[in-house]
Design a protein around this motif. Structure first.
Motif, PDB file in Angstrom:
ATOM      1  N   VAL A 174       0.846  -1.189   0.000  1.00 14.23           N
ATOM      2  CA  VAL A 174       0.000   0.000   0.000  1.00 14.23           C
ATOM      3  C   VAL A 174       0.881   1.237   0.000  1.00 14.23           C
ATOM      4  CG1 VAL A 174      -1.791   1.308   1.213  1.00 14.23           C
ATOM      5  CG2 VAL A 174      -1.834  -1.197   1.253  1.00 14.23           C
ATOM      6  N   ASN A 175       0.835   1.988  -1.096  1.00 15.19           N
ATOM      7  CA  ASN A 175       1.585   3.235  -1.212  1.00 15.19           C
ATOM      8  C   ASN A 175       0.715   4.384  -0.704  1.00 15.19           C
ATOM      9  OD1 ASN A 175       4.185   2.505  -2.445  1.00 15.19           O
ATOM     10  ND2 ASN A 175       2.904   1.741  -4.119  1.00 15.19           N
ATOM     11  N   ASN A 176       0.867   4.670   0.573  1.00 16.82           N
ATOM     12  CA  ASN A 176      -0.004   5.633   1.245  1.00 16.82           C
ATOM     13  C   ASN A 176       0.716   6.917   1.663  1.00 16.82           C
ATOM     14  OD1 ASN A 176      -2.368   6.484   3.099  1.00 16.82           O
ATOM     15  ND2 ASN A 176      -0.683   6.217   4.558  1.00 16.82           N
ATOM     16  N   ALA A 177       2.014   6.862   1.895  1.00 16.77           N
ATOM     17  CA  ALA A 177       2.732   8.017   2.439  1.00 16.77           C
ATOM     18  C   ALA A 177       2.609   9.229   1.523  1.00 16.77           C
ATOM     19  CB  ALA A 177       4.206   7.666   2.634  1.00 16.77           C
ATOM     20  N   GLY A 178       2.426  10.389   2.134  1.00 19.42           N
ATOM     21  CA  GLY A 178       2.354  11.606   1.333  1.00 19.42           C
ATOM     22  C   GLY A 178       1.879  12.798   2.123  1.00 19.42           C
ATOM     23  N   TYR A 179       1.975  13.949   1.491  1.00 15.62           N
ATOM     24  CA  TYR A 179       1.532  15.197   2.104  1.00 15.62           C
ATOM     25  C   TYR A 179       1.350  16.208   0.975  1.00 15.62           C
ATOM     26  CZ  TYR A 179       6.525  16.214   1.555  1.00 15.62           C
ATOM     27  OH  TYR A 179       7.786  16.369   1.039  1.00 15.62           O
ATOM     28  N   THR A 180       0.950  17.408   1.325  1.00 13.39           N
ATOM     29  CA  THR A 180       0.753  18.443   0.314  1.00 13.39           C
ATOM     30  C   THR A 180       1.749  19.588   0.506  1.00 13.39           C
ATOM     31  OG1 THR A 180      -0.935  19.478   1.714  1.00 13.39           O
ATOM     32  CG2 THR A 180      -1.698  17.953   0.011  1.00 13.39           C
ATOM     33  N   ALA A 181       2.013  20.300  -0.563  1.00 14.80           N
ATOM     34  CA  ALA A 181       2.851  21.502  -0.515  1.00 14.80           C
ATOM     35  C   ALA A 181       2.227  22.494  -1.482  1.00 14.80           C
ATOM     36  CB  ALA A 181       4.291  21.178  -0.893  1.00 14.80           C
ATOM     37  N   ASP A 182       1.126  23.105  -1.052  1.00 15.98           N
ATOM     38  CA  ASP A 182       0.277  23.885  -1.948  1.00 15.98           C
ATOM     39  C   ASP A 182       0.838  25.267  -2.286  1.00 15.98           C
ATOM     40  OD1 ASP A 182      -1.354  21.715  -1.652  1.00 15.98           O
ATOM     41  OD2 ASP A 182      -2.911  22.740  -0.492  1.00 15.98           O
ATOM     42  N   ASN A 183       0.547  25.664  -3.518  1.00 15.60           N
ATOM     43  CA  ASN A 183       0.847  27.018  -3.969  1.00 15.60           C
ATOM     44  C   ASN A 183       0.207  27.203  -5.338  1.00 15.60           C
ATOM     45  OD1 ASN A 183       1.914  29.605  -3.828  1.00 15.60           O
ATOM     46  ND2 ASN A 183       3.982  28.884  -3.314  1.00 15.60           N
ATOM     47  N   LEU A 184      -0.137  28.416  -5.679  1.00 14.74           N
ATOM     48  CA  LEU A 184      -0.679  28.697  -7.001  1.00 14.74           C
ATOM     49  C   LEU A 184       0.403  28.462  -8.045  1.00 14.74           C
ATOM     50  CD1 LEU A 184      -2.745  31.903  -6.212  1.00 14.74           C
ATOM     51  CD2 LEU A 184      -3.628  29.592  -6.598  1.00 14.74           C
ATOM     52  N   VAL A 185      -0.008  28.038  -9.235  1.00 19.04           N
ATOM     53  CA  VAL A 185       0.955  27.569 -10.227  1.00 19.04           C
ATOM     54  C   VAL A 185       2.009  28.617 -10.571  1.00 19.04           C
ATOM     55  CG1 VAL A 185      -0.454  28.232 -12.242  1.00 19.04           C
ATOM     56  CG2 VAL A 185       1.186  26.332 -12.403  1.00 19.04           C
ATOM     57  N   HIS A 186       1.628  29.895 -10.604  1.00 16.17           N
ATOM     58  CA  HIS A 186       2.606  30.916 -10.977  1.00 16.17           C
ATOM     59  C   HIS A 186       3.605  31.203  -9.863  1.00 16.17           C
ATOM     60  CE1 HIS A 186      -0.704  33.130  -9.071  1.00 16.17           C
ATOM     61  NE2 HIS A 186       0.179  34.058  -8.755  1.00 16.17           N
ATOM     62  N   HIS A 191       4.832  11.159  -4.192  1.00 15.33           N
ATOM     63  CA  HIS A 191       3.559  10.575  -4.619  1.00 15.33           C
ATOM     64  C   HIS A 191       3.646   9.701  -5.864  1.00 15.33           C
ATOM     65  CE1 HIS A 191       1.267  12.703  -1.623  1.00 15.33           C
ATOM     66  NE2 HIS A 191       1.818  13.842  -1.984  1.00 15.33           N
ATOM     67  N   LEU A 192       4.737   9.800  -6.608  1.00 16.93           N
ATOM     68  CA  LEU A 192       4.830   9.045  -7.862  1.00 16.93           C
ATOM     69  C   LEU A 192       6.117   8.229  -7.975  1.00 16.93           C
ATOM     70  CD1 LEU A 192       3.630   8.306 -10.576  1.00 16.93           C
ATOM     71  CD2 LEU A 192       4.528  10.463 -11.507  1.00 16.93           C
ATOM     72  N   ILE A 193       7.246   8.862  -7.746  1.00 17.75           N
ATOM     73  CA  ILE A 193       8.513   8.155  -7.898  1.00 17.75           C
ATOM     74  C   ILE A 193       8.710   7.116  -6.794  1.00 17.75           C
ATOM     75  CG2 ILE A 193      11.028   8.409  -7.947  1.00 17.75           C
ATOM     76  CD1 ILE A 193      10.566  11.138  -9.286  1.00 17.75           C
ATOM     77  N   ALA A 194       8.373   7.476  -5.553  1.00 16.20           N
ATOM     78  CA  ALA A 194       8.528   6.523  -4.445  1.00 16.20           C
ATOM     79  C   ALA A 194       7.664   5.269  -4.646  1.00 16.20           C
ATOM     80  CB  ALA A 194       8.218   7.196  -3.116  1.00 16.20           C
ATOM     81  N   PRO A 195       6.385   5.398  -5.005  1.00 13.51           N
ATOM     82  CA  PRO A 195       5.586   4.196  -5.291  1.00 13.51           C
ATOM     83  C   PRO A 195       6.157   3.362  -6.434  1.00 13.51           C
ATOM     84  CG  PRO A 195       4.128   6.037  -4.887  1.00 13.51           C
ATOM     85  CD  PRO A 195       5.526   6.606  -4.974  1.00 13.51           C
ATOM     86  N   PHE A 196       6.618   4.035  -7.498  1.00 13.71           N
ATOM     87  CA  PHE A 196       7.223   3.308  -8.628  1.00 13.71           C
ATOM     88  C   PHE A 196       8.415   2.480  -8.158  1.00 13.71           C
ATOM     89  CE2 PHE A 196      10.998   3.674 -11.407  1.00 13.71           C
ATOM     90  CZ  PHE A 196      10.687   2.658 -12.288  1.00 13.71           C
TER      91      PHE A 196
END
Length: 271
Positions: free
Chosen positions: A89-101, A115-120
């Motif tokens: 189960v690849n569950n670990a993660g968090y957010t680092a929010d900001n507007l795209v610009h 969220h992507l490389i670690a599960p892979f």
């Protein structure tokens, strides 16, 4: 204890607290042996102790899932202690929010890494103990199902303001899920994803509570949080245990003919 997962071995990343902790407990309650992983060694130790005191089997492996040697080391530790791997189960993660610009390269890469490389990397490292073992079993007329569950988000399904980095990573995880399902389905390995909506965790608690991940404050301002919840048809946030139940379902024999799917867990909220 139920024996639905009797003698199966599961790795659940980010499982010392929150949804991951609930998942680990459900697995143990149904007969599985669990590897608890987290960056917080004390919390991981507490989780293992609680499981053992209740009669379950668990070990901990602490570290940063984004480290290049993490996948190799945790898989080695799992096999060394339990001799097999049935559920990942690849569950670990968090957010680092900001507007795209305003997003920096580092903030974007940070979300891809966890969220992507670690599960892979974990799935790839599990190949000898999931895909290759299953191939030999099939050649000998034996059928055993193994499960991979990747935790995505509604942000990865529909996007979300302020989360271009997180949404892109979670959307990529859906592509990874579907590809693994296509490649490994013939070996009785089911790979599915859960896309969570608004679940009550550190990341979605009121910002005024000053929760943090990696030293950065997380949470949502109360007024914004209330507005989001009011748009959910069920008018409440999901509970960690409810989110964990969907992961358990996709990890159990109940889902043996479900493969490459995205299971939405969002209280009916699609906008």
């Amino acid at each position: 204890m139920s024996e639905m997962l009797k003698n199966q071995v599961a790795i659940v990343t980010g499982s010392a607290r929150g949804i991951g902790r609930e998942v680990a407990q459900m697995f143990v309650d149904h007969g599985a042996k669990v590897v608890i992983t987290d960056k917080d060694e004390d919390l991981a130790a507490e989780a293992v102790t609680a499981i053992r005191e209740a009669g379950g089997e668990a070990i901990s492996f602490c570290g940063d899932v984004t480290a290049t040697d993490f996948a190799k080391n945790i898989i080695h530790t799992t096999i060394e202690n339990f001799g097999r791997l049935d559920i990942l189960v690849n569950n670990a993660g968090y957010t680092a929010d900001n507007l795209v610009h305003r997003l920096t390269d580092e903030q974007f890469q940070e979300m891809l890494d966890i969220h992507l490389i670690a599960p892979f990397r974990l799935i790839r490292e599990a190949t000898p103990y999931m895909r290759d073992v299953a191939k030999k079993e099939i050649e000998n007329g034996v059928t055993n199902y193994r499960k991979i569950v990747n935790v995505s988000s509604m942000s990865g399904v529909k996007g979300n303001v302020g989360q271009a980095n997180y949404a892109a990573a979670k959307a990529g995880l859906l592509g990874l899920t579907k590809t693994i399902a296509l490649e490994w389905g013939q070996f009785n390995i089911n790979c599915n994803s859960v896309a969570f909506g608004f679940i009550d965790t550190r990341l979605t608690r009121p910002k005024e509570e000053r929760g943090s991940v990696n030293g950065a404050q997380v949470g949502i301002p109360t007024k914004v949080r209330d507005a989001i919840i009011n748009k959910i048809p069920q008018r409440r946030a999901g509970e960690a245990k409810e989110a964990a139940s969907s992961i358990f379902y996709l990890s159990s024999p109940l889902s043996n003919y479900i493969n490459g799917q995205v299971h939405l867990v969002n209280g009916g909220s699609y906008s």
